[in-house]
Each structure stands twice: as C-alpha cells, then as structure tokens.
Design a protein around this motif. Sequence first.
Motif, mmCIF file in Angstrom:
data_model
loop_
_atom_site.group_PDB
_atom_site.id
_atom_site.type_symbol
_atom_site.label_atom_id
_atom_site.label_comp_id
_atom_site.label_asym_id
_atom_site.label_seq_id
_atom_site.Cartn_x
_atom_site.Cartn_y
_atom_site.Cartn_z
ATOM 1 N N PHE A 4 0.838 -1.207 0.000
ATOM 2 C CA PHE A 4 0.000 0.000 0.000
ATOM 3 C C PHE A 4 0.870 1.253 0.000
ATOM 4 N N GLY A 5 1.900 1.251 0.820
ATOM 5 C CA GLY A 5 2.796 2.404 0.885
ATOM 6 C C GLY A 5 3.488 2.676 -0.435
ATOM 7 N N LEU A 6 4.002 1.620 -1.059
ATOM 8 C CA LEU A 6 4.680 1.789 -2.350
ATOM 9 C C LEU A 6 3.709 2.198 -3.456
ATOM 10 N N SER A 7 2.487 1.681 -3.399
ATOM 11 C CA SER A 7 1.522 2.033 -4.440
ATOM 12 C C SER A 7 0.985 3.451 -4.272
ATOM 13 N N ALA A 8 1.199 4.057 -3.119
ATOM 14 C CA ALA A 8 0.747 5.433 -2.890
ATOM 15 C C ALA A 8 1.756 6.466 -3.367
ATOM 16 N N ILE A 9 2.964 6.049 -3.700
ATOM 17 C CA ILE A 9 3.995 6.999 -4.121
ATOM 18 C C ILE A 9 3.592 7.722 -5.400
ATOM 19 N N SER A 10 3.188 6.969 -6.413
ATOM 20 C CA SER A 10 2.849 7.571 -7.709
ATOM 21 C C SER A 10 1.673 8.539 -7.625
ATOM 22 N N PRO A 11 0.545 8.157 -7.000
ATOM 23 C CA PRO A 11 -0.544 9.127 -6.895
ATOM 24 C C PRO A 11 -0.152 10.368 -6.091
ATOM 25 N N ALA A 12 0.666 10.188 -5.062
ATOM 26 C CA ALA A 12 1.097 11.339 -4.260
ATOM 27 C C ALA A 12 1.929 12.301 -5.097
#
Length: 148
Positions: free
Chosen positions: A88-96
């Motif tokens: 979840f943390g890694l997948s939130a990098i791009s949208p952030a």
Amino acid sequence: MSGTIHQWYKTTTPTHTTRHIIYIFSDYNSPLAAVFPRAGRPEHPLYLSPILTLLAILLHANAALLTQPRHLVLAKRRIIPLPYIVAFGLSAISPAISVLSGKTWQTTAWWCTTAFLTWIVHAANRSIVEEQESISELERMKYISAGA
C-alpha cells in the motif's frame, strides 16, 4: 468464493499489467486522457514515469504472489511477497507525486490504479480468510452441540 476471486484476478491483472508495459513504451501520457480528453494545453508526463511504471509492474507481480496459495521458488530461493502495508505504501507513491505535481485528474486516476488493485487483492484475501474462519467455527460448533 475464493475460486471466483482468483479467476477474476487471473483475467484482470494481465490486462492491467499489459497496460503498464505499453505505457513504458509510449509517450507517458495517461491512457485515461484518450477517453477523457483534457481541457487546455497538453500536460507534461509525471516526473520519473518510467521508474514509477516499473514499480507498478512489480506491485502487480507482488499482488499475484499474494493470491497464490503455494510458495514460489526461483533459483532455489523462496519468493516471499511484500506485506500489504508495504505494498500500500509503495503504491501510494505515484498518486502522491501526481497530486503534489498538480497533474490533472486523468493522470492521478491512472496512477491510482495500482493502489486500487492492491486494495482489491487485500480485500479479497481478507474475505477468504474470514470465510475459512467462519467455516472452521461452524465445524467446531457441530461437535459441541447436544445430540450431534
């Protein structure tokens, strides 16, 4: 239920991963912009798009590992998937990065797809575990009830 979810994942993930692979070789514009055109001037691609796309593909592979009940061994080493919290943390990098860069909703939505897929896999696996636990509880109750 678990077979249905596994079947859905087998048909959905290759398509989604293929879109990310095609994205690597494209002009790095959001595929959603073709369906929902942007108003105004064209947008520059997201910073680090190739690296973020490779991260998305790796997270897809991780999701595939999380859905498989058996252990994968590659080059005599057991492949262990990342825990959900890390995924979840890694997948939130791009949208952030997309939001902080002030990109359009089409670009941000494109980069949210990996996080959404990770959430779907997590919810499906959690549902399977809860169902298995409730079945086990029913089995135990069968032997406790009087006259059984």
